[in-house]
Scaffold this motif. Sequence first.
Motif, PDB file in Angstrom:
ATOM      1  N   ALA A  10       0.899  -1.122  -0.070  1.00  0.00           N
ATOM      2  CA  ALA A  10      -0.070  -0.042  -0.046  1.00  0.00           C
ATOM      3  C   ALA A  10       0.967   1.178  -0.017  1.00  0.00           C
ATOM      4  CB  ALA A  10      -0.906  -0.137   1.200  1.00  0.00           C
ATOM      5  N   GLN A  11       1.930   1.301   0.852  1.00  0.00           N
ATOM      6  CA  GLN A  11       2.784   2.377   0.994  1.00  0.00           C
ATOM      7  C   GLN A  11       3.615   2.496  -0.616  1.00  0.00           C
ATOM      8  OE1 GLN A  11       5.709   2.232   4.098  1.00  0.00           O
ATOM      9  NE2 GLN A  11       6.666   4.279   3.677  1.00  0.00           N
ATOM     10  N   LEU A  12       4.239   1.589  -1.101  1.00  0.00           N
ATOM     11  CA  LEU A  12       4.774   1.761  -2.368  1.00  0.00           C
ATOM     12  C   LEU A  12       3.976   2.164  -3.266  1.00  0.00           C
ATOM     13  CD1 LEU A  12       7.370  -1.189  -2.088  1.00  0.00           C
ATOM     14  CD2 LEU A  12       7.790   1.236  -2.201  1.00  0.00           C
ATOM     15  N   LYS A  13       2.583   1.580  -3.504  1.00  0.00           N
ATOM     16  CA  LYS A  13       1.721   1.915  -4.433  1.00  0.00           C
ATOM     17  C   LYS A  13       1.259   3.567  -4.289  1.00  0.00           C
ATOM     18  CE  LYS A  13      -1.585  -0.523  -6.043  1.00  0.00           C
ATOM     19  NZ  LYS A  13      -2.596  -1.591  -6.228  1.00  0.00           N
ATOM     20  N   ALA A  14       1.393   3.925  -3.261  1.00  0.00           N
ATOM     21  CA  ALA A  14       1.125   5.366  -2.702  1.00  0.00           C
ATOM     22  C   ALA A  14       2.511   6.382  -3.577  1.00  0.00           C
ATOM     23  CB  ALA A  14       0.506   5.738  -1.769  1.00  0.00           C
ATOM     24  N   GLU A  15       3.476   5.789  -3.138  1.00  0.00           N
ATOM     25  CA  GLU A  15       4.576   6.435  -3.467  1.00  0.00           C
ATOM     26  C   GLU A  15       5.585   6.398  -4.722  1.00  0.00           C
ATOM     27  OE1 GLU A  15       7.090   5.628   0.191  1.00  0.00           O
ATOM     28  OE2 GLU A  15       5.709   6.664   1.433  1.00  0.00           O
ATOM     29  N   ASP A  16       5.232   5.369  -5.072  1.00  0.00           N
ATOM     30  CA  ASP A  16       6.173   4.927  -6.612  1.00  0.00           C
ATOM     31  C   ASP A  16       5.286   4.302  -7.561  1.00  0.00           C
ATOM     32  OD1 ASP A  16       7.649   3.613  -8.276  1.00  0.00           O
ATOM     33  OD2 ASP A  16       8.953   2.666  -6.752  1.00  0.00           O
ATOM     34  N   ALA A  17       5.018   5.285  -8.506  1.00  0.00           N
ATOM     35  CA  ALA A  17       4.072   5.067  -9.639  1.00  0.00           C
ATOM     36  C   ALA A  17       4.334   3.976 -10.287  1.00  0.00           C
ATOM     37  CB  ALA A  17       4.379   6.287 -10.587  1.00  0.00           C
ATOM     38  N   HIS A  18       5.870   3.693 -10.662  1.00  0.00           N
ATOM     39  CA  HIS A  18       6.397   2.485 -11.410  1.00  0.00           C
ATOM     40  C   HIS A  18       5.904   0.967 -10.528  1.00  0.00           C
ATOM     41  CE1 HIS A  18       8.504  -0.001 -14.048  1.00  0.00           C
ATOM     42  NE2 HIS A  18       8.984  -0.463 -13.046  1.00  0.00           N
ATOM     43  N   PHE A  19       6.090   1.118  -9.200  1.00  0.00           N
ATOM     44  CA  PHE A  19       5.624  -0.106  -8.518  1.00  0.00           C
ATOM     45  C   PHE A  19       4.196  -0.300  -8.723  1.00  0.00           C
ATOM     46  CE2 PHE A  19       4.026  -2.097  -4.585  1.00  0.00           C
ATOM     47  CZ  PHE A  19       4.742  -3.038  -4.557  1.00  0.00           C
ATOM     48  N   ALA A  20       3.226   0.762  -8.559  1.00  0.00           N
ATOM     49  CA  ALA A  20       1.786   0.720  -8.612  1.00  0.00           C
ATOM     50  C   ALA A  20       1.676   0.209 -10.035  1.00  0.00           C
ATOM     51  CB  ALA A  20       1.200   2.211  -8.427  1.00  0.00           C
ATOM     52  N   GLN A  21       2.352   0.671 -10.995  1.00  0.00           N
ATOM     53  CA  GLN A  21       2.023   0.206 -12.405  1.00  0.00           C
ATOM     54  C   GLN A  21       2.304  -1.380 -12.479  1.00  0.00           C
ATOM     55  OE1 GLN A  21       4.565   1.928 -15.439  1.00  0.00           O
ATOM     56  NE2 GLN A  21       3.709   0.513 -17.299  1.00  0.00           N
ATOM     57  N   ILE A  22       3.368  -1.861 -12.214  1.00  0.00           N
ATOM     58  CA  ILE A  22       3.876  -3.274 -12.241  1.00  0.00           C
ATOM     59  C   ILE A  22       2.758  -3.973 -11.319  1.00  0.00           C
ATOM     60  CG2 ILE A  22       6.263  -2.970 -13.157  1.00  0.00           C
ATOM     61  CD1 ILE A  22       7.251  -3.572 -10.614  1.00  0.00           C
ATOM     62  N   PHE A  23       2.438  -3.612 -10.332  1.00  0.00           N
ATOM     63  CA  PHE A  23       1.562  -4.405  -9.317  1.00  0.00           C
ATOM     64  C   PHE A  23       0.222  -4.379  -9.956  1.00  0.00           C
ATOM     65  CE2 PHE A  23      -0.954  -5.353  -5.858  1.00  0.00           C
ATOM     66  CZ  PHE A  23      -0.354  -6.088  -4.995  1.00  0.00           C
ATOM     67  N   ASP A  24      -0.263  -3.324 -10.614  1.00  0.00           N
ATOM     68  CA  ASP A  24      -1.628  -3.383 -11.410  1.00  0.00           C
ATOM     69  C   ASP A  24      -1.573  -3.945 -12.517  1.00  0.00           C
ATOM     70  OD1 ASP A  24      -2.634  -2.049  -9.370  1.00  0.00           O
ATOM     71  OD2 ASP A  24      -2.302  -0.090 -10.260  1.00  0.00           O
ATOM     72  N   GLU A  25      -0.611  -4.168 -13.041  1.00  0.00           N
ATOM     73  CA  GLU A  25      -0.213  -5.028 -14.517  1.00  0.00           C
ATOM     74  C   GLU A  25      -0.317  -6.531 -14.173  1.00  0.00           C
ATOM     75  OE1 GLU A  25       2.666  -5.339 -18.293  1.00  0.00           O
ATOM     76  OE2 GLU A  25       3.012  -3.672 -16.949  1.00  0.00           O
ATOM     77  N   HIS A  26       0.340  -6.848 -12.839  1.00  0.00           N
ATOM     78  CA  HIS A  26       0.454  -8.079 -12.486  1.00  0.00           C
ATOM     79  C   HIS A  26      -0.935  -8.718 -12.235  1.00  0.00           C
ATOM     80  CE1 HIS A  26       0.076 -11.392  -9.656  1.00  0.00           C
ATOM     81  NE2 HIS A  26       1.428 -12.137  -9.988  1.00  0.00           N
ATOM     82  N   ASP A  27      -1.964  -7.725 -11.564  1.00  0.00           N
ATOM     83  CA  ASP A  27      -3.295  -7.968 -11.162  1.00  0.00           C
ATOM     84  C   ASP A  27      -4.252  -8.260 -12.542  1.00  0.00           C
ATOM     85  OD1 ASP A  27      -2.494  -8.348  -8.615  1.00  0.00           O
ATOM     86  OD2 ASP A  27      -3.567  -6.554  -8.052  1.00  0.00           O
ATOM     87  N   ALA A  28      -3.854  -7.477 -13.323  1.00  0.00           N
ATOM     88  CA  ALA A  28      -4.606  -7.329 -14.770  1.00  0.00           C
ATOM     89  C   ALA A  28      -4.240  -8.720 -15.575  1.00  0.00           C
ATOM     90  CB  ALA A  28      -4.296  -6.329 -15.467  1.00  0.00           C
ATOM     91  N   LEU A  29      -3.050  -8.987 -15.460  1.00  0.00           N
ATOM     92  CA  LEU A  29      -2.602 -10.325 -16.077  1.00  0.00           C
ATOM     93  C   LEU A  29      -3.110 -11.714 -15.715  1.00  0.00           C
ATOM     94  CD1 LEU A  29       1.067  -9.805 -17.358  1.00  0.00           C
ATOM     95  CD2 LEU A  29      -0.799 -10.311 -18.751  1.00  0.00           C
ATOM     96  N   ASP A  30      -3.197 -11.586 -14.174  1.00  0.00           N
ATOM     97  CA  ASP A  30      -3.898 -12.538 -13.497  1.00  0.00           C
ATOM     98  C   ASP A  30      -5.270 -12.794 -13.923  1.00  0.00           C
ATOM     99  OD1 ASP A  30      -3.740 -14.799 -11.308  1.00  0.00           O
ATOM    100  OD2 ASP A  30      -4.907 -13.305 -10.300  1.00  0.00           O
ATOM    101  N   ALA A  31      -6.050 -11.712 -13.953  1.00  0.00           N
ATOM    102  CA  ALA A  31      -7.416 -11.828 -14.125  1.00  0.00           C
ATOM    103  C   ALA A  31      -7.673 -12.437 -15.552  1.00  0.00           C
ATOM    104  CB  ALA A  31      -8.052 -10.537 -14.109  1.00  0.00           C
ATOM    105  N   LYS A  32      -6.806 -11.773 -16.433  1.00  0.00           N
ATOM    106  CA  LYS A  32      -7.068 -12.265 -18.042  1.00  0.00           C
ATOM    107  C   LYS A  32      -6.717 -13.871 -18.232  1.00  0.00           C
ATOM    108  CE  LYS A  32      -5.225 -11.047 -22.649  1.00  0.00           C
ATOM    109  NZ  LYS A  32      -6.166 -10.335 -23.346  1.00  0.00           N
ATOM    110  N   ILE A  33      -5.547 -14.243 -17.359  1.00  0.00           N
ATOM    111  CA  ILE A  33      -5.296 -15.706 -17.534  1.00  0.00           C
ATOM    112  C   ILE A  33      -6.354 -16.380 -17.045  1.00  0.00           C
ATOM    113  CG2 ILE A  33      -3.603 -17.297 -16.634  1.00  0.00           C
ATOM    114  CD1 ILE A  33      -1.609 -15.092 -16.701  1.00  0.00           C
ATOM    115  N   LYS A  34      -6.942 -15.940 -15.962  1.00  0.00           N
ATOM    116  CA  LYS A  34      -8.102 -16.722 -15.404  1.00  0.00           C
ATOM    117  C   LYS A  34      -9.242 -16.758 -16.295  1.00  0.00           C
ATOM    118  CE  LYS A  34      -6.898 -16.053 -10.571  1.00  0.00           C
ATOM    119  NZ  LYS A  34      -7.278 -15.421  -9.440  1.00  0.00           N
TER     120      LYS A  34
END
Length: 74
Positions: A10-34
Amino acid sequence: MFSEYREQVAQLKAEDAHFAQIFDEHDALDAKIKRMEAHVEPATHLEIEQLKKQKLHLKDEVYIRLLKAKQTAA
């Protein structure tokens, strides 16, 4: 993903835009794969495997950033 690092995520997503991007991209890929595995979204076995590799790469990158943040905080 990484429930033991919930606060750090939560802290890194708020402070680091790149971290938030890769974290969200991971979640989106997970949903797509499912969706693909459930045959809701069309895909070949090869396409699914390629997406899984991308997802794993993102997960590794997220984990490395979490470890670095933990070391910095210590």
